[in-house]
Design an enzyme around this catalytic site. Structure first.
Site, PDB file in Angstrom:
ATOM      1  N   ARG A   7      10.748  -6.760  -6.360  1.00  0.00           N
ATOM      2  CA  ARG A   7      10.158  -8.372  -7.401  1.00  0.00           C
ATOM      3  C   ARG A   7       9.991  -8.963  -5.953  1.00  0.00           C
ATOM      4  NH1 ARG A   7      10.970  -8.894 -12.433  1.00  0.00           N
ATOM      5  NH2 ARG A   7      13.030  -7.385 -13.437  1.00  0.00           N
ATOM      6  N   ASP A   8       9.064  -9.573  -6.546  1.00  0.00           N
ATOM      7  CA  ASP A   8       8.109 -10.558  -4.936  1.00  0.00           C
ATOM      8  C   ASP A   8       9.694 -11.864  -4.904  1.00  0.00           C
ATOM      9  OD1 ASP A   8       5.298 -11.096  -3.467  1.00  0.00           O
ATOM     10  OD2 ASP A   8       6.587 -12.201  -3.414  1.00  0.00           O
ATOM     11  N   ASN A  17      -4.229  -8.196  -2.548  1.00  0.00           N
ATOM     12  CA  ASN A  17      -5.137  -8.610  -0.874  1.00  0.00           C
ATOM     13  C   ASN A  17      -5.441  -7.842   0.404  1.00  0.00           C
ATOM     14  OD1 ASN A  17      -5.166 -11.146  -2.722  1.00  0.00           O
ATOM     15  ND2 ASN A  17      -3.055 -10.978  -2.222  1.00  0.00           N
ATOM     16  N   GLU A  40      -0.547 -10.991   3.787  1.00  0.00           N
ATOM     17  CA  GLU A  40       0.138 -11.187   4.554  1.00  0.00           C
ATOM     18  C   GLU A  40       0.898  -9.852   5.155  1.00  0.00           C
ATOM     19  OE1 GLU A  40       2.443 -14.501   2.637  1.00  0.00           O
ATOM     20  OE2 GLU A  40       0.743 -16.116   2.939  1.00  0.00           O
ATOM     21  N   VAL A  41       1.697  -8.909   4.662  1.00  0.00           N
ATOM     22  CA  VAL A  41       1.841  -7.893   4.779  1.00  0.00           C
ATOM     23  C   VAL A  41       0.927  -6.817   5.057  1.00  0.00           C
ATOM     24  CG1 VAL A  41       4.187  -6.279   3.983  1.00  0.00           C
ATOM     25  CG2 VAL A  41       3.627  -9.196   3.503  1.00  0.00           C
ATOM     26  N   HIS A  45       0.005  -3.321  -0.626  1.00  0.00           N
ATOM     27  CA  HIS A  45       0.696  -3.593  -1.824  1.00  0.00           C
ATOM     28  C   HIS A  45       0.280  -4.187  -3.289  1.00  0.00           C
ATOM     29  CE1 HIS A  45       0.424  -6.624   0.993  1.00  0.00           C
ATOM     30  NE2 HIS A  45       0.782  -7.568   0.105  1.00  0.00           N
ATOM     31  N   HIS A  57      -0.328  -6.690  -6.546  1.00  0.00           N
ATOM     32  CA  HIS A  57       0.862  -7.508  -7.043  1.00  0.00           C
ATOM     33  C   HIS A  57       0.918  -7.173  -8.732  1.00  0.00           C
ATOM     34  CE1 HIS A  57       1.024 -10.575  -3.195  1.00  0.00           C
ATOM     35  NE2 HIS A  57       0.283  -9.844  -3.470  1.00  0.00           N
TER      36      HIS A  57
HETATM   37  P1  DGP Z   1       0.100 -10.797   0.073  1.00  0.00           P
HETATM   38  O1  DGP Z   1      -0.237 -12.411   0.720  1.00  0.00           O
HETATM   39  O2  DGP Z   1      -1.080 -10.356  -0.497  1.00  0.00           O
HETATM   40  O3  DGP Z   1       0.914 -10.096   1.635  1.00  0.00           O
HETATM   41  O4  DGP Z   1       1.774 -10.902  -0.651  1.00  0.00           O
HETATM   42  C1  DGP Z   1       3.179 -10.854   0.165  1.00  0.00           C
HETATM   43  C2  DGP Z   1       3.519 -10.899  -0.683  1.00  0.00           C
HETATM   44  O5  DGP Z   1       5.197 -10.631   0.342  1.00  0.00           O
HETATM   45  C3  DGP Z   1       3.850 -12.260  -0.928  1.00  0.00           C
HETATM   46  O6  DGP Z   1       3.670 -12.924  -2.489  1.00  0.00           O
HETATM   47  C4  DGP Z   1       5.359 -12.883  -0.859  1.00  0.00           C
HETATM   48  C5  DGP Z   1       6.062 -10.736  -0.448  1.00  0.00           C
HETATM   49  N1  DGP Z   1       7.139 -11.122   0.205  1.00  0.00           N
HETATM   50  C6  DGP Z   1       6.620 -11.336   2.137  1.00  0.00           C
HETATM   51  N2  DGP Z   1       8.077 -10.854   1.985  1.00  0.00           N
HETATM   52  C7  DGP Z   1       8.852 -10.592   1.418  1.00  0.00           C
HETATM   53  C8  DGP Z   1       9.859  -9.681   1.202  1.00  0.00           C
HETATM   54  O7  DGP Z   1      11.096  -9.104   2.509  1.00  0.00           O
HETATM   55  N3  DGP Z   1      10.853  -9.105   0.048  1.00  0.00           N
HETATM   56  C9  DGP Z   1       9.741  -9.519  -0.839  1.00  0.00           C
HETATM   57  N4  DGP Z   1      10.936  -8.626  -2.354  1.00  0.00           N
HETATM   58  N5  DGP Z   1       8.738  -9.639  -0.959  1.00  0.00           N
HETATM   59  C10 DGP Z   1       8.346 -10.146   0.339  1.00  0.00           C
END
Ligand code: DGP
Length: 116
Positions: free
Chosen positions: A29-30, A87, A95-96, A100, A102
């Protein structure tokens, strides 16, 4: 060994609400959900962005979609529908730096892009 945030989640080194894991992908889960259902499905191997995938990644990319479809059914959003988003890099809002998918659902999600 890869040192990114999602690699640490894949390896269980930092906590996450993991819904599914197999030899190729992990779903959790996000942490900042944008919808009632917001799940991330990631390759276990740290591929930075969709711009970095290669032919050898075909199996894992297919698995990401298959697992997202199964989780959508398990989460009860398949009948009404949902959205899958990947993304990529700066303009894509990534961001990461670990590919991934979503999975978003559980409410009407509106237009695909915010209007300018
Ligand atoms: P993006 O912008 O597509 O890179 O989405 C990164 C997503 O990752 C964002 O919706 C929040 C999620 N996220 C960031 N840090 C963590 C974490 O430590 N744990 C979890 N479960 N989600 C995270």
């Amino acid at each position: 060994m890869s040192g990114g945030l999602f690699s640490k989640i894949v390896r269980g080194e930092i906590p996450a609400d993991i819904l599914y894991q197999d030899d190729l992908v992990t779903a959790f889960r996000d942490v900042h959900p944008q919808a009632p259902v917001h799940v991330l499905v990631v390759p276990n191997r740290e591929i930075p962005t969709m711009a970095d995938v290669a032919a050898e990644d075909e199996a894992v990319l297919g698995r990401l979609l298959l697992v997202a479809s199964r989780i959508a059914a398990d989460e009860g959003v398949a009948a009404r529908g949902y959205r899958l988003i990947v993304n990529c890099r700066e303009d894509g809002g990534q961001e990461v730096p670990h590919v991934h998918l979503h999975l978003l659902g559980g409410r009407p999600l509106g237009p695909m892009l915010a209007r300018k």
